[in-house]
Design a protein around this motif. Structure first.
Motif, mmCIF file in Angstrom:
data_model
loop_
_atom_site.group_PDB
_atom_site.id
_atom_site.type_symbol
_atom_site.label_atom_id
_atom_site.label_comp_id
_atom_site.label_asym_id
_atom_site.label_seq_id
_atom_site.Cartn_x
_atom_site.Cartn_y
_atom_site.Cartn_z
ATOM 1 N N PHE B 141 0.834 -1.192 0.000
ATOM 2 C CA PHE B 141 0.000 0.000 0.000
ATOM 3 C C PHE B 141 0.878 1.254 0.000
ATOM 4 C CE2 PHE B 141 -2.820 3.202 1.709
ATOM 5 C CZ PHE B 141 -3.975 2.940 0.999
ATOM 6 N N GLU B 142 1.870 1.274 0.880
ATOM 7 C CA GLU B 142 2.779 2.418 0.973
ATOM 8 C C GLU B 142 3.491 2.659 -0.358
ATOM 9 O OE1 GLU B 142 3.488 4.978 2.900
ATOM 10 O OE2 GLU B 142 1.641 4.222 3.805
ATOM 11 N N LEU B 143 3.966 1.572 -0.933
ATOM 12 C CA LEU B 143 4.694 1.686 -2.191
ATOM 13 C C LEU B 143 3.800 2.270 -3.280
ATOM 14 C CD1 LEU B 143 7.425 1.005 -3.554
ATOM 15 C CD2 LEU B 143 6.349 -1.071 -4.371
ATOM 16 N N ASN B 144 2.541 1.803 -3.316
ATOM 17 C CA ASN B 144 1.610 2.320 -4.310
ATOM 18 C C ASN B 144 1.364 3.814 -4.113
ATOM 19 O OD1 ASN B 144 0.544 0.394 -6.317
ATOM 20 N ND2 ASN B 144 0.114 -0.844 -4.516
ATOM 21 N N MET B 145 1.330 4.232 -2.834
ATOM 22 C CA MET B 145 1.163 5.662 -2.552
ATOM 23 C C MET B 145 2.341 6.443 -3.129
ATOM 24 S SD MET B 145 -1.623 6.306 -0.747
ATOM 25 C CE MET B 145 -1.672 7.417 0.647
ATOM 26 N N GLN B 146 3.542 5.913 -2.906
ATOM 27 C CA GLN B 146 4.739 6.596 -3.403
ATOM 28 C C GLN B 146 4.754 6.637 -4.927
ATOM 29 O OE1 GLN B 146 8.094 4.573 -1.634
ATOM 30 N NE2 GLN B 146 8.165 6.055 0.044
ATOM 31 N N LEU B 147 4.344 5.536 -5.526
ATOM 32 C CA LEU B 147 4.322 5.481 -6.990
ATOM 33 C C LEU B 147 3.369 6.533 -7.540
ATOM 34 C CD1 LEU B 147 4.311 1.636 -7.693
ATOM 35 C CD2 LEU B 147 6.088 3.268 -8.328
ATOM 36 N N GLU B 148 2.223 6.657 -6.885
ATOM 37 C CA GLU B 148 1.240 7.627 -7.344
ATOM 38 C C GLU B 148 1.796 9.053 -7.223
ATOM 39 O OE1 GLU B 148 -3.326 7.268 -6.795
ATOM 40 O OE2 GLU B 148 -2.612 8.547 -5.178
ATOM 41 N N GLU B 149 2.453 9.288 -6.093
ATOM 42 C CA GLU B 149 3.059 10.603 -5.846
ATOM 43 C C GLU B 149 4.095 10.915 -6.923
ATOM 44 O OE1 GLU B 149 5.213 12.469 -2.049
ATOM 45 O OE2 GLU B 149 4.006 10.705 -1.610
#
Lengths: 140, 230
Positions: B141-149
């Protein structure tokens, strides 16, 4: 594959995207994932401790349009319900509402799992015993 | 449809009538080509279903059989034999492609034993939380947040070097986790190859879970690589 209008609507205008304070006593967080497609879904609820009504629901989903629509719809549906009432929502209700095709049924399962996980987390935090199929009226 | 070959079922050769094992592409008695056998991919190569394979030997056998099946060799043969050389070649190619790849081989063997892999079961109403790599969810989940950012920063024409470094670190980490999964899979290969029915069942369940985890991880690594490379 063609998405239904309702899926497209939720996908383009997702309701209740966002984050609630995970550490709050009133907030339950459910994080679920589907191994077959790598989707991951976080659904959070803020429950009124007096009435056990879900006053706020937020989600953030990484996945396909159907997964986003399923979780968006789920937050809409659980808002204003009591936790026990919210547990009555079935993935098949979501399938019907969004006209999901068979290959996307797992998205609705994920959304139902997310609701259950969030409520489960809230119950654990607040020392409420897990009840499997308690009707809403049973809770005073 | 997939099935585990029952090697005890003999079939009579169409040419010499001597009974032979159904799995063979050529009659062991008269060497004539046979119609595509109904067994599994392993039996095409005369192998028992196994996960640890000698890949060099597999390749050699593939080339040897390919040469023997080559349609040019059947230019003057009967119509049936011509057809079989094509059909057998197609089967041999499918079998080789599947077996030489460690992941495809593992998935194939598990499917032979009734496991549901990947999204084949996604149409069903299924809930088995043990299949979801729960320990990873938080990080995923965290990684996906970073990717989106990262993507948002990109489309705004900005470069966030800190975020970039963080994603590169995440990629290394997930690459490492992928290697761990592959190592664990190989351990289960051995357990399956050498185990009895009970040990095999346990190894199968572990492998299905490992493959789920692997799919998750490789999707992530792909997404991170794409975003970093964009």
């Amino acid at each position: 594959m063609a998405y239904s209008d309702k899926v497209v609507d939720h996908y383009n205008n997702p309701r209740n995207v966002g984050t609630l304070d995970k550490s709050s006593q009133e907030v339950g967080t459910g994080l679920v994932g589907a191994p077959e497609c790598g989707d991951v879904m976080r659904l959070q609820i803020r429950v009124n401790p007096e009435t056990q009504v879900i006053e706020e629901a937020k989600f953030k989903t990484f996945g396909c349009g159907s997964a986003i629509a399923s979780s968006s719809l789920a937050t809409e549906w659980i808002k204003g319900r009591t936790v026990e009432d919210a547990l009555a929502i079935k993935n098949t209700d979501i399938v019907k509402e969004l006209s999901l095709p068979p290959v996307k049924i797992h998205c609705s399962v994920l959304a139902e799992d997310a609701i259950r996980a969030a409520i489960g987390d809230w119950k654990k935090k607040n020392g409420v015993a897990e009840t499997e199929t308690a009707p809403a009226e049973a809770k005073a | 449809m997939l099935k585990v070959l029952d090697s005890a079922v003999p079939v009579a050769c169409w040419s010499c009538s001597v009974a032979h094992n159904d799995a063979t592409l050529f009659c062991p008695h008269c060497s004539k080509i046979q119609p595509p056998p109904g067994g599994d991919y392993f039996s095409v190569f005369g192998l028992e279903p196994r996960l640890n394979l000698d890949l060099a030997a597999l390749e050699q056998e593939f080339h040897r059989l390919s040469r023997r099946l080559h349609p040019d060799r059947f230019a003057r043969a009967g119509e049936n034999e011509k057809q079989w050389s094509l059909a057998d070649t197609a089967l041999l190619n499918d079998a080789y492609r599947t077996l030489k790849d460690p992941i495809h081989r593992t998935e194939y063997l598990l499917k032979l034993h009734g496991a549901e892999i990947g999204d084949e079961h996604s149409g069903k109403d299924r809930r088995d939380p043990s299949r979801v790599p729960a320990d990873l969810l938080e990080e995923v989940f965290e990684l996906n947040m970073q990717l989106e950012e990262m993507r948002m920063a990109r489309s705004a024409g900005e470069t966030d070097t800190e975020l970039q470094a963080s994603l590169e670190q995440a990629k290394r980490k997930f690459d490492g986790l992928l290697e761990d999964v592959d190592k664990d899979l190989r351990n289960e290969w051995q357990a399956w190859d050498e185990g009895d029915d009970v040990a095999r069942k346990a190894a199968q369940n572990k492998m299905v879970a490992l493959l789920d985890r692997r799919r998750y991880l490789s999707n992530l690594v792909r997404d991170v690589t794409e975003t970093l490379g964009a």
